[in-house]
Design a protein around this motif. Structure first.
Motif, PDB file in Angstrom:
ATOM      1  N   PRO A  91      39.025   8.585  30.825  1.00  0.00           N
ATOM      2  CA  PRO A  91      38.406   7.801  29.626  1.00  0.00           C
ATOM      3  C   PRO A  91      39.297   6.738  29.194  1.00  0.00           C
ATOM      4  CG  PRO A  91      38.004  10.269  29.462  1.00  0.00           C
ATOM      5  CD  PRO A  91      39.238  10.086  30.685  1.00  0.00           C
ATOM      6  N   GLY A  92      38.485   5.765  29.118  1.00  0.00           N
ATOM      7  CA  GLY A  92      39.186   4.463  28.639  1.00  0.00           C
ATOM      8  C   GLY A  92      39.677   3.456  29.540  1.00  0.00           C
ATOM      9  N   LYS A 138      33.963   5.951  29.748  1.00  0.00           N
ATOM     10  CA  LYS A 138      33.354   7.167  28.790  1.00  0.00           C
ATOM     11  C   LYS A 138      33.000   8.074  29.812  1.00  0.00           C
ATOM     12  CE  LYS A 138      31.946   4.314  25.199  1.00  0.00           C
ATOM     13  NZ  LYS A 138      30.595   4.018  24.172  1.00  0.00           N
ATOM     14  N   PRO A 139      33.227   9.290  29.426  1.00  0.00           N
ATOM     15  CA  PRO A 139      32.646  10.401  30.465  1.00  0.00           C
ATOM     16  C   PRO A 139      31.343  10.447  30.825  1.00  0.00           C
ATOM     17  CG  PRO A 139      34.114  11.279  28.746  1.00  0.00           C
ATOM     18  CD  PRO A 139      33.825  10.070  28.447  1.00  0.00           C
ATOM     19  N   GLU A 140      30.301   9.881  29.835  1.00  0.00           N
ATOM     20  CA  GLU A 140      29.178   9.766  29.951  1.00  0.00           C
ATOM     21  C   GLU A 140      28.713   8.665  31.063  1.00  0.00           C
ATOM     22  OE1 GLU A 140      30.562   9.766  26.883  1.00  0.00           O
ATOM     23  OE2 GLU A 140      29.757   8.512  25.633  1.00  0.00           O
ATOM     24  N   TYR A 157      16.278  -3.583  48.493  1.00  0.00           N
ATOM     25  CA  TYR A 157      17.108  -2.947  49.441  1.00  0.00           C
ATOM     26  C   TYR A 157      18.131  -2.157  48.382  1.00  0.00           C
ATOM     27  CZ  TYR A 157      15.137  -5.492  53.358  1.00  0.00           C
ATOM     28  OH  TYR A 157      14.715  -5.880  54.365  1.00  0.00           O
ATOM     29  N   TRP A 158      18.749  -0.982  48.910  1.00  0.00           N
ATOM     30  CA  TRP A 158      19.609  -0.148  48.126  1.00  0.00           C
ATOM     31  C   TRP A 158      20.709   0.194  49.079  1.00  0.00           C
ATOM     32  CZ3 TRP A 158      18.712   1.035  43.132  1.00  0.00           C
ATOM     33  CH2 TRP A 158      17.512   0.888  42.428  1.00  0.00           C
ATOM     34  N   GLY A 159      21.900   0.502  48.459  1.00  0.00           N
ATOM     35  CA  GLY A 159      22.965   1.042  49.006  1.00  0.00           C
ATOM     36  C   GLY A 159      23.061   2.479  48.941  1.00  0.00           C
ATOM     37  N   LYS A 160      24.009   3.122  49.576  1.00  0.00           N
ATOM     38  CA  LYS A 160      23.912   4.889  49.721  1.00  0.00           C
ATOM     39  C   LYS A 160      24.482   5.202  48.320  1.00  0.00           C
ATOM     40  CE  LYS A 160      23.948   5.067  54.637  1.00  0.00           C
ATOM     41  NZ  LYS A 160      24.604   5.407  55.914  1.00  0.00           N
ATOM     42  N   GLY A 161      25.404   4.410  47.533  1.00  0.00           N
ATOM     43  CA  GLY A 161      25.893   4.752  46.366  1.00  0.00           C
ATOM     44  C   GLY A 161      27.355   5.105  46.590  1.00  0.00           C
ATOM     45  N   THR A 162      27.962   5.086  45.413  1.00  0.00           N
ATOM     46  CA  THR A 162      29.266   5.450  45.128  1.00  0.00           C
ATOM     47  C   THR A 162      29.709   5.971  44.041  1.00  0.00           C
ATOM     48  OG1 THR A 162      31.843   4.454  45.178  1.00  0.00           O
ATOM     49  CG2 THR A 162      29.983   3.280  44.060  1.00  0.00           C
ATOM     50  N   LEU A 163      30.332   7.336  43.902  1.00  0.00           N
ATOM     51  CA  LEU A 163      30.491   7.900  42.787  1.00  0.00           C
ATOM     52  C   LEU A 163      31.552   7.636  41.703  1.00  0.00           C
ATOM     53  CD1 LEU A 163      29.836  10.938  41.450  1.00  0.00           C
ATOM     54  CD2 LEU A 163      31.388  12.057  42.757  1.00  0.00           C
ATOM     55  N   VAL A 164      31.264   7.579  40.587  1.00  0.00           N
ATOM     56  CA  VAL A 164      32.128   7.254  39.677  1.00  0.00           C
ATOM     57  C   VAL A 164      32.266   8.475  38.727  1.00  0.00           C
ATOM     58  CG1 VAL A 164      32.531   5.870  37.673  1.00  0.00           C
ATOM     59  CG2 VAL A 164      31.598   4.797  39.660  1.00  0.00           C
ATOM     60  N   THR A 165      33.683   9.183  38.406  1.00  0.00           N
ATOM     61  CA  THR A 165      33.687  10.039  37.616  1.00  0.00           C
ATOM     62  C   THR A 165      34.680   9.792  36.522  1.00  0.00           C
ATOM     63  OG1 THR A 165      33.449  11.581  39.521  1.00  0.00           O
ATOM     64  CG2 THR A 165      34.562  12.574  37.445  1.00  0.00           C
TER      65      THR A 165
END
Length: 123
Positions: A14-15, A86-88, A112-120
């Motif tokens: 966070p931050g 932020k966590p949200e 068109y769409w990409g497959k996505g990338t995860l942000v945690t």
């Protein structure tokens, strides 16, 4: 054949900050708008930010002042600089190309769409 490939996701405290990139490739003539959407577990996909070929931008209220979208039209690439995370903000982030025209004559503009990338965002 058009492909959108995202990069830059990962785990951040966070931050912290992350920068996402999305490159569109293939037989592209033009793209009206490029943007980022996100989908958190159990929630609907939502718009984060978008930018037109002319540079007009639109942001979700939840990210205004923290995220900045930019675009390199020559490279068909869009970026999302994310600060003060932020966590949200944790979600899979998807790249979108809206109103993309290919070099194939007579083909209507499409999304068109990409497959996505995860942000945690977590400590």
């Amino acid at each position: 054949q058009v492909q959108l490939v995202e990069s830059g996701g990962g785990l951040v405290q966070p931050g912290g900050s992350l920068r996402l990139s999305c490159a569109a490739s293939g037989s592209i003539f033009s793209i009206y708008a490029m943007g980022w959407y996100r989908q958190a577990p159990g929630k609907q996909r939502e718009l984060v930010a978008a930018i037109t070929s002319g540079g007009s931008t639109n942001y979700a209220d939840t990210v205004k002042g923290r995220f900045t979208i930019s675009r390199d039209n020559a490279k068909n690439t869009v970026y999302l600089q994310m600060n003060s995370l932020k966590p949200e903000d944790t979600a899979v982030y998807y790249c979108n190309a809206h109103g993309l025209r290919t070099v194939v004559a007579g083909t209507p503009p499409s999304d068109y769409w990409g497959k996505g990338t995860l942000v945690t965002v977590s400590s």
